[in-house]
Write a protein that holds these residues in place. Sequence first.
Motif, PDB file in Angstrom:
ATOM      1  N   TRP A   1       0.728  -1.180  -0.111  1.00 41.17           N
ATOM      2  CA  TRP A   1       0.103  -0.139   0.050  1.00 41.17           C
ATOM      3  C   TRP A   1       0.953   1.203   0.098  1.00 41.17           C
ATOM      4  N   ILE A   2       0.929   2.181  -1.261  1.00 45.14           N
ATOM      5  CA  ILE A   2       1.859   3.207  -1.365  1.00 45.14           C
ATOM      6  C   ILE A   2       1.151   4.259  -1.890  1.00 45.14           C
ATOM      7  N   ASP A   3       1.173   5.382  -1.090  1.00 46.15           N
ATOM      8  CA  ASP A   3       0.557   6.551  -1.875  1.00 46.15           C
ATOM      9  C   ASP A   3      -0.926   6.358  -2.377  1.00 46.15           C
ATOM     10  N   GLU A   4      -1.577   5.845  -1.271  1.00 50.07           N
ATOM     11  CA  GLU A   4      -3.017   5.302  -1.471  1.00 50.07           C
ATOM     12  C   GLU A   4      -3.279   4.383  -2.487  1.00 50.07           C
ATOM     13  N   LYS A   5      -2.624   3.471  -2.946  1.00 53.64           N
ATOM     14  CA  LYS A   5      -2.715   2.848  -4.055  1.00 53.64           C
ATOM     15  C   LYS A   5      -2.151   1.253  -3.739  1.00 53.64           C
ATOM     16  N   PHE A   6      -2.827   0.546  -4.223  1.00 51.66           N
ATOM     17  CA  PHE A   6      -2.189  -0.981  -4.200  1.00 51.66           C
ATOM     18  C   PHE A   6      -1.082  -1.288  -5.406  1.00 51.66           C
ATOM     19  N   HIS A   7      -0.049  -1.349  -4.941  1.00 56.16           N
ATOM     20  CA  HIS A   7       1.113  -1.988  -5.785  1.00 56.16           C
ATOM     21  C   HIS A   7       1.212  -3.482  -5.548  1.00 56.16           C
ATOM     22  N   VAL A   8       0.606  -4.000  -6.777  1.00 60.83           N
ATOM     23  CA  VAL A   8       0.583  -5.606  -6.604  1.00 60.83           C
ATOM     24  C   VAL A   8       1.479  -6.199  -7.574  1.00 60.83           C
ATOM     25  N   THR A   9       2.342  -7.101  -6.848  1.00 59.45           N
ATOM     26  CA  THR A   9       3.473  -8.025  -7.551  1.00 59.45           C
ATOM     27  C   THR A   9       2.849  -9.287  -7.970  1.00 59.45           C
ATOM     28  N   LEU A  10       2.949  -9.669  -9.357  1.00 61.72           N
ATOM     29  CA  LEU A  10       2.517 -11.039  -9.614  1.00 61.72           C
ATOM     30  C   LEU A  10       3.716 -12.092  -9.810  1.00 61.72           C
ATOM     31  N   ASP A  11       3.480 -13.127  -9.790  1.00 62.90           N
ATOM     32  CA  ASP A  11       4.399 -14.074  -9.703  1.00 62.90           C
ATOM     33  C   ASP A  11       5.170 -14.391 -11.135  1.00 62.90           C
ATOM     34  N   ASP A  12       4.825 -13.796 -12.206  1.00 66.84           N
ATOM     35  CA  ASP A  12       5.453 -13.578 -13.511  1.00 66.84           C
ATOM     36  C   ASP A  12       6.392 -12.218 -13.348  1.00 66.84           C
ATOM     37  N   GLY A  13       6.427 -11.625 -12.309  1.00 69.56           N
ATOM     38  CA  GLY A  13       7.329 -10.470 -11.929  1.00 69.56           C
ATOM     39  C   GLY A  13       6.987  -8.984 -12.474  1.00 69.56           C
ATOM     40  N   SER A  14       5.624  -9.009 -13.130  1.00 73.08           N
ATOM     41  CA  SER A  14       5.074  -7.708 -13.440  1.00 73.08           C
ATOM     42  C   SER A  14       4.320  -7.150 -12.330  1.00 73.08           C
ATOM     43  N   ILE A  15       4.266  -5.724 -12.365  1.00 71.50           N
ATOM     44  CA  ILE A  15       3.638  -5.058 -11.396  1.00 71.50           C
ATOM     45  C   ILE A  15       2.584  -4.266 -11.805  1.00 71.50           C
ATOM     46  N   THR A  16       1.399  -4.139 -11.162  1.00 75.36           N
ATOM     47  CA  THR A  16       0.322  -3.406 -11.524  1.00 75.36           C
ATOM     48  C   THR A  16      -0.178  -2.568 -10.394  1.00 75.36           C
ATOM     49  N   ILE A  17      -0.513  -1.082 -10.733  1.00 70.72           N
ATOM     50  CA  ILE A  17      -0.969  -0.484  -9.556  1.00 70.72           C
ATOM     51  C   ILE A  17      -2.267  -0.127  -9.631  1.00 70.72           C
ATOM     52  N   VAL A  18      -3.200  -0.506  -8.683  1.00 67.83           N
ATOM     53  CA  VAL A  18      -4.741  -0.289  -8.875  1.00 67.83           C
ATOM     54  C   VAL A  18      -5.317   0.296  -7.518  1.00 67.83           C
ATOM     55  N   ASP A  19      -6.634   0.732  -7.917  1.00 68.03           N
ATOM     56  CA  ASP A  19      -7.360   1.314  -6.566  1.00 68.03           C
ATOM     57  C   ASP A  19      -8.109   0.258  -5.706  1.00 68.03           C
ATOM     58  N   PHE A  20      -8.771  -0.693  -6.524  1.00 67.44           N
ATOM     59  CA  PHE A  20      -9.380  -2.040  -6.038  1.00 67.44           C
ATOM     60  C   PHE A  20      -8.988  -3.099  -6.180  1.00 67.44           C
TER      61      PHE A  20
END
Length: 597
Positions: free
Chosen positions: A477-496
């Motif tokens: 949880w960074i700057d009011e966003k979810f920073h999600v790391t997937l097991d393929d190495g990619s990162i996505t930033i989402v609200d929900f």
Amino acid sequence: QFKMGKLPLNANSCNSPGCKDRDAAICEHKSRRQSGCLDGKLFSPTLKNNRETKDENGGTSTGEEKSSIVDKRSNKSVKELLIVGSGPHALTLLLRLLEPDPDFLSEKKRHLLAESTARMRPLREVHRHVKDLMRGSKTSVLKSHPKGKKKLTKESEISPPLSLKTVIESVQVVDAGGDWLASWKKNFNGIGITQLRSLMNAHSDPYDHRSLEYFAELRGRGDELVTLKDLTQRDNMFRGPYQVPSTSVFHDFHDKLIESYGIKGVVQKGKVLSITPVKDNKSDENIFEVKVHNGENGITTLRSKRCVCALGPNFSRIENTWEKDLQKEQGQKYVNLSRRILRSDEIIQWLLHNDIEKRPITNDTPSRLLIVGGGITSVQLVIRAINASWCKSVVFIQRSQRLLRHFDVENSWMGPKRGRLLDEFFSMNMNDRAQLLKGARRGGSVPPELAKELHRLEAKKPNLICKEEVKISQVQWIDEKFHVTLDDGSITIVDFIWLATGCQNAIDYYPVLDNVREILPIDIINGLPVLSQDLSWSSNESVEECKWKQLARKRIWCMGALAGLQLGADALNIVGARHGAIKVAKAIRHDMKTFSC
């Protein structure tokens, strides 16, 4: 033509005559008082803790009591029958309790007869029935059928129906939605489902499986029987029907059923917290005491001689490892941010209650989503979100490869060999049945038509990304966003983060049944209770029980997913609702003969 667990021993207990089991504390009113019970019912510390947990967690959906609340001044305080739930399973059951000439065919016989129209009811009789429905005529629909009409089931094989008067006065239906199919319709509306996954011969009408088809035709709505263009199988395992009803015509048809059979005002609003079997102080029979939360009116108790648990799917509440890690990392802050991590039922509530489409879009509007799933509901939510004006982007992930299937079981379970498959299923021992159920459903699946729409949107919209065979490794949880790391190495930033990961259809996830399980122990295999053939609470032969308990077992039934070991792979579906309703309706009509019309 289209075809188609025991209570602890109490030192103060006093056994009633003939009772040799150890939990005799609940056999006598006096001993229950001595053992520290509430309102004349025994609550061991275990039971009390279970009840408190259920209150906090919301229990399982069901009813509000009005005229049927316990009234010591009235001898009518005990109902003859209480049905927990008002979805398709409960509705299908109650209609078969009322119908004078019901379709009580076995699944095998129905499919055999459907191979030849001449062996079914004459079409003119089905048309007459449908016209009576369209007029909303209780007199016509519930009247005794004239001599000479072809009956699907011999009168000697079934007990008489309940009268409408009996249902109104002596039957209580309770559900959190407060109306027939309320939760079902809310889910369809929230997700935006336009057509059913079930075929047009699957519905709640107790008279004939072809009635929805003819209802649509007589209403001039035949185009709302949607042909599944990708359903091309035509062989001895499946040969139709190939149409599913639109949501609109399905709901209109069921509204007419409810109106015509006179049960429109039967459902009471509330939430069932617990069901406790106790001995009736005035007889050697049982009573089911049902705690119901009625919102601002608090908790009340319903009492009934018989009880049917027609409980819907229980959405997964299991916390993922990344959720636990995030909670540990954020501490008290997790309470607020967890409101953006939603399960399927919470997603629907959020969509409906926030009127999200009607709100002005600003830079602060939560609009980037990560949707986790793999089954039909997750795909429907992806399509719903990516087409919404408020949504900027969707990342859709699933941990396995997408499974394409028209129905949530193989086509053969819907075809002419259904009877043979069920015969093979019933010949198995319970452990083998449980394994077959697991293999037949194989987790979440997606109809080909819906998968095509998802692929079309993915190609058209660069803000939609779909990934298979991938899962969440870490969430920050960074700057009011979810920073999600997937097991393929990619990162996505989402609200929900929307977790549309299916249901936990195991009895441990239905706390409303905890007291029943403790007082009337039952074998559990792979999370499912081993019920009797009529879906009643089967006896525990290793323990000699007193008479009221033996009777209580015969007077509580489970429908839906929890009846999977007796109904097969589609127990939760509308076809399973019909299959289960026939078994339970036969048992209740026989047990309530003195109340028949």
